[in-house]
Design an enzyme around this catalytic site. Structure first.
Site, short mmCIF file in Angstrom:
data_model
loop_
_atom_site.label_atom_id
_atom_site.label_comp_id
_atom_site.label_asym_id
_atom_site.label_seq_id
_atom_site.Cartn_x
_atom_site.Cartn_y
_atom_site.Cartn_z
CB SER A 52 -0.86 0.00 1.26
OG SER A 52 -1.50 1.24 1.43
CE1 TYR A 60 -4.28 -1.95 5.09
CE2 TYR A 60 -3.15 0.07 4.48
CZ TYR A 60 -3.83 -1.08 4.12
OH TYR A 60 -4.06 -1.36 2.79
N1 LIG Z 1 -8.61 -0.67 -1.87
C1 LIG Z 1 -7.58 0.12 -1.65
O1 LIG Z 1 -7.67 1.36 -1.78
C2 LIG Z 1 -6.25 -0.46 -1.26
C3 LIG Z 1 -5.15 0.42 -1.22
C4 LIG Z 1 -3.90 -0.10 -0.85
C5 LIG Z 1 -3.77 -1.43 -0.55
N2 LIG Z 1 -4.85 -2.27 -0.59
C6 LIG Z 1 -4.63 -3.67 -0.24
O2 LIG Z 1 -5.12 -4.49 -1.28
C7 LIG Z 1 -5.58 -5.74 -0.75
C8 LIG Z 1 -7.01 -5.98 -1.20
O3 LIG Z 1 -7.80 -4.89 -0.77
P1 LIG Z 1 -9.28 -4.66 -1.29
O4 LIG Z 1 -9.50 -3.21 -1.22
O5 LIG Z 1 -9.51 -5.39 -2.55
O6 LIG Z 1 -10.08 -5.35 -0.07
P2 LIG Z 1 -11.60 -5.89 0.00
O7 LIG Z 1 -12.41 -5.19 -1.01
O8 LIG Z 1 -11.98 -5.78 1.44
O9 LIG Z 1 -11.46 -7.42 -0.38
C9 LIG Z 1 -10.67 -8.24 0.45
C10 LIG Z 1 -10.74 -9.67 0.01
O10 LIG Z 1 -9.92 -10.43 0.92
C11 LIG Z 1 -10.71 -11.39 1.61
N3 LIG Z 1 -10.19 -11.47 2.97
C12 LIG Z 1 -10.19 -10.53 3.93
N4 LIG Z 1 -9.64 -11.02 5.06
C13 LIG Z 1 -9.30 -12.30 4.80
C14 LIG Z 1 -8.72 -13.33 5.55
N5 LIG Z 1 -8.40 -13.17 6.83
N6 LIG Z 1 -8.49 -14.52 4.96
C15 LIG Z 1 -8.83 -14.72 3.67
N7 LIG Z 1 -9.41 -13.79 2.90
C16 LIG Z 1 -9.64 -12.59 3.47
C17 LIG Z 1 -12.15 -10.87 1.50
O11 LIG Z 1 -13.13 -11.91 1.58
P3 LIG Z 1 -13.74 -12.39 3.01
O12 LIG Z 1 -14.16 -11.15 3.72
O13 LIG Z 1 -14.86 -13.31 2.65
O14 LIG Z 1 -12.65 -13.10 3.70
C18 LIG Z 1 -12.13 -10.26 0.10
O15 LIG Z 1 -12.27 -11.26 -0.88
C19 LIG Z 1 -5.43 -5.62 0.77
O16 LIG Z 1 -4.22 -6.22 1.17
C20 LIG Z 1 -5.38 -4.12 1.01
O17 LIG Z 1 -4.69 -3.78 2.18
C21 LIG Z 1 -6.09 -1.81 -0.93
#
Ligand SMILES: NC(=O)c1ccc[n+]([C@@H]2O[C@H](COP(=O)([O-])OP(=O)(O)OC[C@H]3O[C@@H](n4cnc5c(N)ncnc54)[C@H](OP(=O)(O)O)[C@@H]3O)[C@@H](O)[C@H]2O)c1
Length: 252
Positions: free
Chosen positions: A142, A155
């Site tokens: 991130s 985080y």
């Molecule tokens: N969106 C952003 O702006 C952003 C920016 C920087 C970095 N990131 C990083 O990108 C990654 C994905 O983010 P996202 O925004 O796509 O998140 P999201 O929309 O919340 O999706 C997260 C996915 O991970 C699964 N998940 C969460 N906790 C889990 C666990 N303990 N075990 C297995 N699966 C799990 C969720 O399904 P379940 O809830 O069913 O488990 C879901 O499929 C993360 O590492 C986040 O920190 C995101």
């Protein structure tokens, strides 16, 4: 070579957001995909949707926070593929608070899922990645790994730790034919950020810091992940690709 034909890939957190976009793009590029999440209904719905579109992927209920579930992943790979070409450590969470307001359980959960889980999952899958001979691991970090972007300290700690994990494993596992890279997104439209981005004032502040004047789409991250997963990026390891609309090069 601009494809993932015959590659076998595991993506953690594959039902929503960035992970889901990676599953879709990997399948379109010809990879065989296994993805994880905690919610079984989401897995079943996504798997059905994929089947309707003519794609076949396996969804496994596995919580990245639990060691027995991490081992379940390795067992699945051992039973079905015996080798692994691509691992995307994508599953991640956030709990936003001021440092003094976190309970120990809350901040340890953030560290466990975002930092410890990628390490443990990479370790349990190592023999299969080694077996590939030409494997690629991608960790989703991130912008918060590098700058304070108001996400809360745990985080930020977890993601900056993940960047060093990326560099150290890249150096250690290069001799095993395993490349390890990271992608660091700024705000991307996903369920994780939806509530946060709905706040007009916050969105205004984000856009004022972002030269491209918008937040990103999950597909703008899965495109980078796909490139790093391909043999086309075969001389790239230990790197972090920042996808932030120019945010990090703008001071004023
Ligand atoms: N969106 C952003 O702006 C952003 C920016 C920087 C970095 N990131 C990083 O990108 C990654 C994905 O983010 P996202 O925004 O796509 O998140 P999201 O929309 O919340 O999706 C997260 C996915 O991970 C699964 N998940 C969460 N906790 C889990 C666990 N303990 N075990 C297995 N699966 C799990 C969720 O399904 P379940 O809830 O069913 O488990 C879901 O499929 C993360 O590492 C986040 O920190 C995101």
């Amino acid at each position: 070579m601009w494809d993932l034909e015959s590659k076998k890939a595991v993506i953690t957190g594959g039902t929503k957001g960035i992970g889901r976009a990676c599953v879709m793009e990997f399948l379109k590029l010809g990879a065989e995909v296994m993805f994880t999440a905690r919610n079984e209904e989401d897995i079943n719905n996504f798997t059905k949707e994929l089947r309707k579109q003519g794609y076949k992927a396996t969804g496994l209920v596995a919580d990245a926070e639990k060691q027995e579930d991490r081992e379940k992943l390795a067992q699945w790979v051992a039973n079905n593929w015996k080798k692994l070409d691509i691992l995307v450590n994508n599953a991640g969470i956030n709990i936003r608070k001021r440092a003094r307001d976190y309970s120990e359980e809350e901040y340890r959960k953030v560290l466990e899922i975002n930092l410890v889980a990628p390490f443990e999952i990479s370790r349990v899958l190592y023999p299969y990645l080694q077996e590939s001979g030409k494997a690629s691991m991608i960790n989703i970090a991130s912008s918060a790994a590098i700058q304070d972007v108001g996400t809360g300290t745990p985080y930020a700690m977890s993601k900056s730790g993940l960047l060093q994990q990326t560099r150290s494993l890249a150096a250690e596992w290069a001799r095993d034919g395993i490349r390890v890279n990271a992608v660091s997104p700024w705000f991307i439209k996903t369920p994780l950020t939806q509530g946060y981005l709905e706040d007009g004032k916050r969105m205004e502040a984000i856009l004022s810091r972002t030269p491209l004047n918008r937040v990103g789409e999950p597909e703008e991250i899965s495109a980078i992940v796909s490139f790093l997963a391909m043999d086309r990026s075969s001389f790239v390891t230990g790197q972090n690709i920042v996808a932030d609309g120019g945010m990090s090069i703008k001071a004023l």
